[in-house]
Design a protein around this motif. Structure first.
Motif, PDB file in Angstrom:
ATOM      1  N   MET A   2       1.525  16.633 -11.535  1.00 46.19           N
ATOM      2  CA  MET A   2       0.457  17.624 -11.715  1.00 46.19           C
ATOM      3  C   MET A   2       0.889  19.000 -11.228  1.00 46.19           C
ATOM      4  SD  MET A   2      -3.171  15.891 -10.682  1.00 46.19           S
ATOM      5  CE  MET A   2      -4.045  17.430 -11.017  1.00 46.19           C
ATOM      6  N   LYS A  22       1.021   7.581  -6.158  1.00 44.49           N
ATOM      7  CA  LYS A  22       0.075   8.701  -6.159  1.00 44.49           C
ATOM      8  C   LYS A  22       0.814  10.009  -5.873  1.00 44.49           C
ATOM      9  CE  LYS A  22      -4.588   9.567  -5.866  1.00 44.49           C
ATOM     10  NZ  LYS A  22      -5.710   8.810  -6.469  1.00 44.49           N
ATOM     11  N   ILE A  23       1.749   9.952  -4.958  1.00 45.06           N
ATOM     12  CA  ILE A  23       2.529  11.153  -4.625  1.00 45.06           C
ATOM     13  C   ILE A  23       3.296  11.623  -5.864  1.00 45.06           C
ATOM     14  CG2 ILE A  23       4.558  11.933  -3.324  1.00 45.06           C
ATOM     15  CD1 ILE A  23       3.482  10.221  -0.956  1.00 45.06           C
ATOM     16  N   TYR A  77       0.937  13.252  -8.257  1.00 41.56           N
ATOM     17  CA  TYR A  77       0.603  14.611  -7.803  1.00 41.56           C
ATOM     18  C   TYR A  77       1.751  15.568  -8.087  1.00 41.56           C
ATOM     19  CZ  TYR A  77      -3.742  13.409  -5.312  1.00 41.56           C
ATOM     20  OH  TYR A  77      -5.026  13.039  -4.991  1.00 41.56           O
ATOM     21  N   LYS A  78       2.982  15.100  -7.852  1.00 39.74           N
ATOM     22  CA  LYS A  78       4.143  15.949  -8.145  1.00 39.74           C
ATOM     23  C   LYS A  78       4.125  16.383  -9.602  1.00 39.74           C
ATOM     24  CE  LYS A  78       7.600  14.663  -4.686  1.00 39.74           C
ATOM     25  NZ  LYS A  78       8.782  13.809  -4.408  1.00 39.74           N
ATOM     26  N   LYS A 138       1.728   2.023  -3.464  1.00 34.07           N
ATOM     27  CA  LYS A 138       0.651   2.679  -4.215  1.00 34.07           C
ATOM     28  C   LYS A 138       0.540   4.158  -3.845  1.00 34.07           C
ATOM     29  CE  LYS A 138      -1.835  -1.665  -4.645  1.00 34.07           C
ATOM     30  NZ  LYS A 138      -2.780  -2.557  -3.928  1.00 34.07           N
ATOM     31  N   ILE A 139       0.751   4.432  -2.572  1.00 33.16           N
ATOM     32  CA  ILE A 139       0.709   5.825  -2.117  1.00 33.16           C
ATOM     33  C   ILE A 139       1.874   6.603  -2.741  1.00 33.16           C
ATOM     34  CG2 ILE A 139       0.997   7.301  -0.081  1.00 33.16           C
ATOM     35  CD1 ILE A 139      -1.751   6.019  -0.346  1.00 33.16           C
ATOM     36  N   ALA A 140       3.037   5.948  -2.804  1.00 28.97           N
ATOM     37  CA  ALA A 140       4.206   6.601  -3.412  1.00 28.97           C
ATOM     38  C   ALA A 140       3.920   6.950  -4.871  1.00 28.97           C
ATOM     39  CB  ALA A 140       5.431   5.690  -3.300  1.00 28.97           C
ATOM     40  N   ASN A 185       0.822  -1.208   0.000  1.00 29.35           N
ATOM     41  CA  ASN A 185       0.000   0.000   0.000  1.00 29.35           C
ATOM     42  C   ASN A 185       0.859   1.263   0.000  1.00 29.35           C
ATOM     43  OD1 ASN A 185      -2.438  -1.348  -0.163  1.00 29.35           O
ATOM     44  ND2 ASN A 185      -2.675  -1.507   2.049  1.00 29.35           N
ATOM     45  N   LEU A 186       1.985   1.200   0.706  1.00 33.64           N
ATOM     46  CA  LEU A 186       2.899   2.339   0.672  1.00 33.64           C
ATOM     47  C   LEU A 186       3.378   2.593  -0.755  1.00 33.64           C
ATOM     48  CD1 LEU A 186       5.267   2.328   3.770  1.00 33.64           C
ATOM     49  CD2 LEU A 186       3.439   3.937   3.170  1.00 33.64           C
TER      50      LEU A 186
END
Lengths: 128, 128
Positions: free
Chosen positions: B119, B112-113, B116-117, B108-110, B105-106
């Motif tokens: 974007m 997403k981060i 976002y960067k 997947k979060i990475a 899960n970490l």
DNA sequence: GGTTGCATTAGAGCGCGCTCTAAGCTGTAA
DNA sequence: TTACAGCTTAGAGCGCGCTCTAATGCAACC
């Protein structure tokens, strides 16, 4: 147009119960879920992805309150991307720290297991 | 003989509140704590070690019920060593699995981060 | 003697995250 | 027609792990 899903299908795809899906919606983490002619929830593919992401957050032990906050930011659109990233990064490091702690504690448990193994062997030897 | 500790000192050494220490004793995970002339709890060094071990179990998300079961086995003496080891091993593998899940899960979060960067950079570039 | 400080107990209360209940509606099958 | 299945809602209930409260007691200090 889109193929929409019932709450049961959503439940199957996310692992959340129908009760929990309604609860998540009620607390404001799932907005804009459409309804069919009978007033039943009709989830879109986008809803599925979003709920699957919520499940990941939940599995990382992020409190519902925080997830709600994140959802609110998301609803506000792209202007909140930076703040969302900061939230994710904060949780990322929290979880990393937690994993280190778990690792440490697992080590101590492993030691104890070894110690017990030793005791068990001694008992066996003693019996002989 | 022994140097015995007050509940405050025990609290400081274990990170548990005095309330929690009394609670753990009430539910049966801390037996045989001695008392001084005034009826106050007087913890031994052995008590400290045991509570510190309980804290480790707790940090591994072992439910109070299970910890109580483990305490009961411990009270029954060395004949229960094997069963105690099996309990620890079961929790060991459960936690290992949980850590794998957290790691996934970490990841997947990475992702997403990173997304976002990207974007955020696009927005910056767009403004120029 | 009175106040302060630290402890004791039984039991109430709380925040969290669901989980379930009751009552009601609609569409389909027997 | 009646039964059933599946959904809806508001709101109650629950299990967990504390956390706190109220009443009381005892020793030390002013």
């Amino acid at each position: 147009m889109e193929n929409l899903l019932t709450i049961q299908e959503m439940s199957r795809l996310t692992g959340l119960s129908a009760h929990t899906l309604r609860y998540y919606e009620k607390v404001g983490m799932l907005e804009g879920v459409s309804r069919n002619e009978q007033g039943y929830r009709a989830y879109s593919e986008a809803d599925v992805s979003w709920v699957q992401f919520l499940v990941i957050l939940r599995e990382l032990d992020i409190p519902i309150r925080e997830m709600k906050r994140y959802s609110d930011l998301r609803s506000q659109g792209p202007s909140t991307v930076h703040e969302r990233r900061l939230m994710l990064e904060a949780h990322q490091s929290r979880v990393q720290q937690q994993m280190r702690k778990l690792g440490d504690n697992l080590g101590k448990i492993a030691d104890k297991i070894q110690y017990y193994k030793g005791m068990e062997e001694e008992v066996e030897a003693g019996i002989k």
